[in-house]
Scaffold this motif. Structure first.
Motif, PDB file in Angstrom:
ATOM      1  N   ASP A 134      83.556 163.168 -43.422  1.00  0.00           N
ATOM      2  CA  ASP A 134      82.259 163.066 -42.756  1.00  0.00           C
ATOM      3  C   ASP A 134      80.969 163.721 -43.146  1.00  0.00           C
ATOM      4  O   ASP A 134      79.803 162.992 -43.152  1.00  0.00           O
ATOM      5  N   ARG A 163      78.738 160.932 -44.761  1.00  0.00           N
ATOM      6  CA  ARG A 163      77.912 160.084 -43.927  1.00  0.00           C
ATOM      7  C   ARG A 163      76.561 160.489 -44.128  1.00  0.00           C
ATOM      8  O   ARG A 163      75.823 161.479 -44.157  1.00  0.00           O
ATOM      9  N   HIS A 201      75.166 153.669 -42.044  1.00  0.00           N
ATOM     10  CA  HIS A 201      75.745 154.918 -41.310  1.00  0.00           C
ATOM     11  C   HIS A 201      75.742 155.745 -42.641  1.00  0.00           C
ATOM     12  O   HIS A 201      75.757 157.013 -42.525  1.00  0.00           O
ATOM     13  N   TRP A 202      76.394 155.342 -43.556  1.00  0.00           N
ATOM     14  CA  TRP A 202      77.029 156.000 -44.690  1.00  0.00           C
ATOM     15  C   TRP A 202      75.862 156.251 -45.888  1.00  0.00           C
ATOM     16  O   TRP A 202      76.030 157.038 -46.814  1.00  0.00           O
TER      17      TRP A 202
END
Ligand code: GLN
Length: 296
Positions: free
Chosen positions: A189, A192, A244-245
């Motif tokens: 996460d 991200r 999103h990344w």
């Protein structure tokens, strides 16, 4: 000695020069014969030439015979040799992974163009890495303090091959992390919104494409080649999630089929990407799409 192979005199004494001649006759190409002989001999380039008058060992002749037999059954040369080169790397390859293609070397070039203006250290992800060709090239060619290169693959078998190849990049290896899972799934996460570059050669061939080479269809892993009715299943997923990344201003570049340029560009535009561009390979056919997340 098998019927498929080359015959040595009864005393077994046969020079590499004559093995190369015999192998050329059997496989019908001198360069292929040379690759096979070099692999059996354990010497290549000038070293192989230096061996031409030397006698091959029985073990080397048996190895050569076995490789010739595999090649004659239609197995791609790269799998028979168990290795192939990609840019500066000498990669181990077998049926668990796609054979690295020359056009994909250009993907690394375009990736570099996109990264060059960004401050270092870079954080890069190679999605569906297979043999590791793309991501390991990035790690080996652009090594710097703090560089992070993530390699993902849904195939544990493929990751085993990538891991074997990781050892081949020596001092650059500690910058690389291999993670098992589909596309972005296995990334932490914490990555991200923080990637400088996403690069991928995903499967992009339509399931029933009649133009796929028989040897590709029979020998190479289908999961690395085929992506649904229009070949875009995986590219759709990558386009939908990439932004999103990516960090602001970060870039994505993917390989595509020659007729997929407009469709894939539209996927990235629809996801909100900017600077979406279709780029050609050295034969002039559309082969890549690059796009960015807006800088602000
Ligand atoms: N270019 C490969 C081929 O022709 C396909 C690679 C891929 O699907 N990523 O066979």
């Amino acid at each position: 000695m098998t019927g498929d192979g080359v015959d040595a005199p009864a005393d077994g004494a046969v020079s590499w020069r004559s093995l190369w001649e015999d192998t050329s006759r059997v496989v019908g190409a001198r360069n292929v014969a040379r690759w096979l002989c070099e692999a059996a001999c354990g010497a290549d380039g000038d070293e192989f030439i230096d061996e031409l008058e030397a006698f091959a060992t029985e073990r080397a002749v048996a190895h050569l015979d076995a490789m010739i037999a595999r090649h004659r059954r239609g197995e791609p040369l790269q799998y028979v040799l168990g290795r192939w080169s990609f840019r500066r790397l000498d990669l181990m390859v077998d049926r668990r992974v796609l054979i690295p293609r020359p056009e994909t070397e250009l993907l690394v070039e375009y990736a570099h163009e996109l990264l060059a203006p960004r401050p270092r250290p870079w954080r890069i992800v190679d999605l569906g890495t297979g043999s590791g060709a793309i991501g390991l090239s990035c790690a080996a060619e652009w090594r710097h303090e703090g560089l992070e290169v993530w390699l993902t693959d849904a195939s544990a078998d493929a990751l085993d091959v990538a891991r074997a190849n990781l050892a081949g990049i020596g001092r650059a290896a500690p910058n690389v992390r291999l993670v098992h899972g589909s596309w972005f799934e296995p990334l932490p996460d914490s990555a991200r919104g923080r990637l400088d570059l996403i690069v991928s050669n995903p499967p992009y061939i339509a399931d029933d494409d009649p133009d796929v080479d028989v040897s590709v269809r029979e020998w190479e892993p289908g999961s690395a080649l085929f992506a649904g009715a229009d070949g875009l299943d995986d590219l759709r997923r990558i386009a939908a999630e990439a932004l999103h990344w990516l960090a602001p201003g970060g870039a994505v570049v993917v390989e595509i089929g020659a007729h997929q340029g407009p469709a894939v560009a539209e996927l990235f535009r629809a996801a909100g990407a900017v600077d979406v561009t279709v780029r050609a390979d050295l034969s002039g056919r559309d082969r890549f799409v690059q796009a960015k997340r807006a800088a602000t």
